[in-house]
Design an enzyme around this catalytic site. Structure first.
Site, PDB file in Angstrom:
ATOM      1  N   LYS A   1       0.709  -1.280   0.010  1.00 14.94           N
ATOM      2  CA  LYS A   1       0.065  -0.021  -0.059  1.00 14.94           C
ATOM      3  C   LYS A   1       0.887   1.365   0.057  1.00 14.94           C
ATOM      4  O   LYS A   1       0.500   2.259  -0.525  1.00 14.94           O
ATOM      5  CB  LYS A   1      -0.988  -0.021   1.189  1.00 14.94           C
ATOM      6  CG  LYS A   1      -1.868  -1.039   1.465  1.00 14.94           C
ATOM      7  CD  LYS A   1      -3.033  -1.310   0.621  1.00 14.94           C
ATOM      8  CE  LYS A   1      -3.821  -2.226   0.937  1.00 14.94           C
ATOM      9  NZ  LYS A   1      -3.797  -3.792   1.290  1.00 14.94           N
TER      10      LYS A   1
HETATM   11  C1  LIG Z   1      -4.310  -4.794   0.518  1.00 12.27           C
HETATM   12  C2  LIG Z   1      -3.796  -5.986   0.818  1.00 12.27           C
HETATM   13  C3  LIG Z   1      -4.109  -7.207   0.090  1.00 12.27           C
HETATM   14  C4  LIG Z   1      -5.098  -6.831  -0.864  1.00 12.27           C
HETATM   15  O1  LIG Z   1      -4.947  -6.124  -2.181  1.00 12.27           O
HETATM   16  P1  LIG Z   1      -6.389  -5.451  -3.031  1.00 12.27           P
HETATM   17  O2  LIG Z   1      -5.559  -4.414  -3.709  1.00 12.27           O
HETATM   18  O3  LIG Z   1      -7.307  -5.027  -1.794  1.00 12.27           O
HETATM   19  O4  LIG Z   1      -6.432  -6.524  -3.826  1.00 12.27           O
HETATM   20  C5  LIG Z   1      -3.296  -8.244  -0.073  1.00 12.27           C
HETATM   21  N1  LIG Z   1      -2.289  -8.320   0.746  1.00 12.27           N
HETATM   22  C6  LIG Z   1      -1.630  -7.336   1.362  1.00 12.27           C
HETATM   23  C7  LIG Z   1      -0.476  -7.387   2.482  1.00 12.27           C
HETATM   24  C8  LIG Z   1      -2.283  -6.203   1.755  1.00 12.27           C
HETATM   25  O5  LIG Z   1      -2.121  -5.210   2.479  1.00 12.27           O
END
Ligand SMILES: *Cc1c(COP(=O)(O)O)cnc(C)c1O
Length: 499
Positions: free
Chosen positions: A113
């Site tokens: 993120k």
């Molecule tokens: C947010 C997240 C996901 C999922 O990603 P999306 O874009 O919501 O599909 C998978 N793994 C981790 C560690 C995340 O923080």
């Protein structure tokens, strides 16, 4: 370039407006009217640039309200080696023949993120100036664990912004919770909401679409925006790392020019895998997208049956950031794959909110199946995969990445497809040290910090600094509220009655 709502093509805005607004007024998501194309030469050149220049080059083709120079400056700050540990920023490692792991967790909060949320504050504050928004922008975030901290870290003390994060009470790992509740900054609020992530996300969506509330805030010079992956500014930075990974593999001669890859992504809200799909739309040679889910396998069922049905039990798993039953960004895929049919998307989303389910027609289902392959695994299989991958290949992955590794292996076995595959590694194993140690058959007694040390000893990897620092950071937030009280909590906070 114009951005339109997935529910009504007449609601067109500029890129800067799409970022300031977050969600379209009709409840749809903003999508670019068309996709830029990157030539094979352009893609090849990405390997030689600093990561930030590669990101800026991709951003520039989508966000034409910003000058290339502005974007380069933002990207250099956002992806500085000081924040991402090294010049590599998004390293690709190849633990097994044909299997390449794109490590997206070297940012300050140890999850992918950070790629979007380190950059978004620059994009958003500049977009406010560009659109003449003289308001304070209040960012509301629902998080399943990782978005919250990444958004707080990005927006803390950014002038003219405030940020409020809701996480599901008891729905995150303890380290994830501590990352949020210890957040510093005078413009931040962190609240636990009873219920699961979907309850928190729905609560936030309700606040966004409450016109009376928006009008009341406007009176006080406040407008709302989103840092969830429903905001286009969250998605577009994620397109860049797929190009970059491909270019690096070309440079390492792991791929031939033009050779197709598959991309496997551990999926929750469908943002990261959608960014991979956009990369394909922009010319990246991608054959299949492998959508990996945990026991909350609503997407697996959707891709195999054409019916999306959220009426099912919700499971807390060892991969909490994927504990989601409503994958918001799927709406963008439906729009793209239905030939940009806003009316059809609108009807499907209406059905989802009224009945909790929808079914796509046969033609759309066939198109989806050609491009996507979906699978899922449970916590036991996730743990097995962590152990096997560590013991056989010396590679340690976190619980989310392990879900993708497992589903990728199932895919290879079931299809015989040998296309080289890039697996998105979305979080540091240290973020889920308890689950990872237990998967490795190690002891899990002791507090979170003992677990971090133990995992470091077992793996030979250093404890990420941001996580080690939590040990002495004071907790600032501890309030738990009901979803029904989210709006009033936001109202009180924004109008200065409490914090
Ligand atoms: C947010 C997240 C996901 C999922 O990603 P999306 O874009 O919501 O599909 C998978 N793994 C981790 C560690 C995340 O923080």
């Amino acid at each position: 370039m114009k951005y339109v709502s997935t529910r009504n093509a007449h609601n067109a805005v500029s890129s800067a407006q799409a970022i300031v607004q977050g969600l379209a007024a009709d409840g749809g998501l903003f999508v670019p009217e068309s996709c830029p194309r990157f030539s094979p030469e352009e893609i090849r050149a990405f390997a030689e640039m600093p990561y930030s220049d590669c990101a800026a080059a991709v951003l520039a083709r989508f966000l034409d309200d910003y000058t290339p120079d502005e974007l380069t400056q933002y990207a250099r700050k956002a992806y500085s080696p000081l924040r991402f540990g090294s010049d590599e920023v998004a390293p690709v490692v190849s633990p097994d023949e044909g299997c390449h792991i794109l490590e997206l967790f070297h940012g300050p909060t140890c999850a992918f993120k950070d790629f979007a949320l380190q950059l978004l504050p620059y994009l958003l504050t500049a977009a406010m100036t560009k659109t003449g928004t003289d308001h304070t922008v209040a960012i509301l975030v629902a998080t399943s664990g990782d978005t919250g901290k990444a958004a707080l870290e990005g927006f803390a003390d950014v002038p003219k912004t405030k940020i409020c994060v809701f996480y599901p009470d008891g729905g995150t790992s303890n380290i994830q919770r501590l990352q949020m509740t210890t957040q510093t900054g005078s413009n931040v609020l962190v609240l636990a909401a009873k219920g699961n992530f979907d309850d928190a996300q729905n609560g936030v969506k309700r606040i966004f679409t409450d016109r009376d509330f928006a009008a009341a805030l406007a009176q006080q010079n406040i407008s709302l925006s989103s840092a969830n992956s429903i905001n286009w500014g969250r998605l577009v930075p994620q397109i860049a790392y797929y190009f970059r990974a491909y270019a690096r593999l070309l440079a390492q001669k792991q791929l031939q020019p033009g050779q197709e890859i598959n991309i496997a992504v551990p999926t929750g809200n469908f943002g990261n895998i959608l960014a991979a799909f956009f990369a394909r739309e922009c010319g990246l040679p991608v054959r299949r997208l492998i959508c990996a889910s945990n026991r909350n396998n609503v997407l697996t069922d959707f891709f195999s049956t054409g019916t999306y049905d959220r009426n099912r039990s919700f499971h807390l798993t060892a991969s909490p950031s994927m504990d989601i039953l409503i994958s918001s960004n799927l709406e963008r895929l439906l729009w793209l794959m239905s030939g940009q049919d806003g009316e059809a998307v609108s009807a499907l989303m209406h059905s989802l909110s009224e009945r909790g389910s929808y079914t796509v027609d046969g033609a759309l289902k066939a198109k989806l199946s050609e491009r996507f392959w979906a699978g899922c695994c449970d916590d036991v299989q996730t743990a097995e995969t962590i152990r096997e991958t560590f013991e056989k290949h010396g590679y340690l992955c976190d619980t989310h990445t392990a879900v993708a590794v497992r589903v990728y292996r199932d895919y290879c076995r079931q299809t015989g497809d040998r296309t080289p595959t890039v697996i998105a590694s979305t979080a540091s194993p240290f973020k889920f040290a308890g689950s990872v140690l237990s998967a490795l058959g190690r002891q899990t007694d002791g507090d979170d910090f003992a677990l971090l040390e133990r995992l470091s000893a077992v793996s030979g990897l250093p404890v990420p600094a941001g996580l080690a620092a939590l040990r002495t950071a004071p907790e600032r937030f501890g309030r738990v509220i009901a979803p029904a009280d989210m709006k009033s909590a936001v109202a009180d906070w924004l109008t200065g009655q409490q914090s």
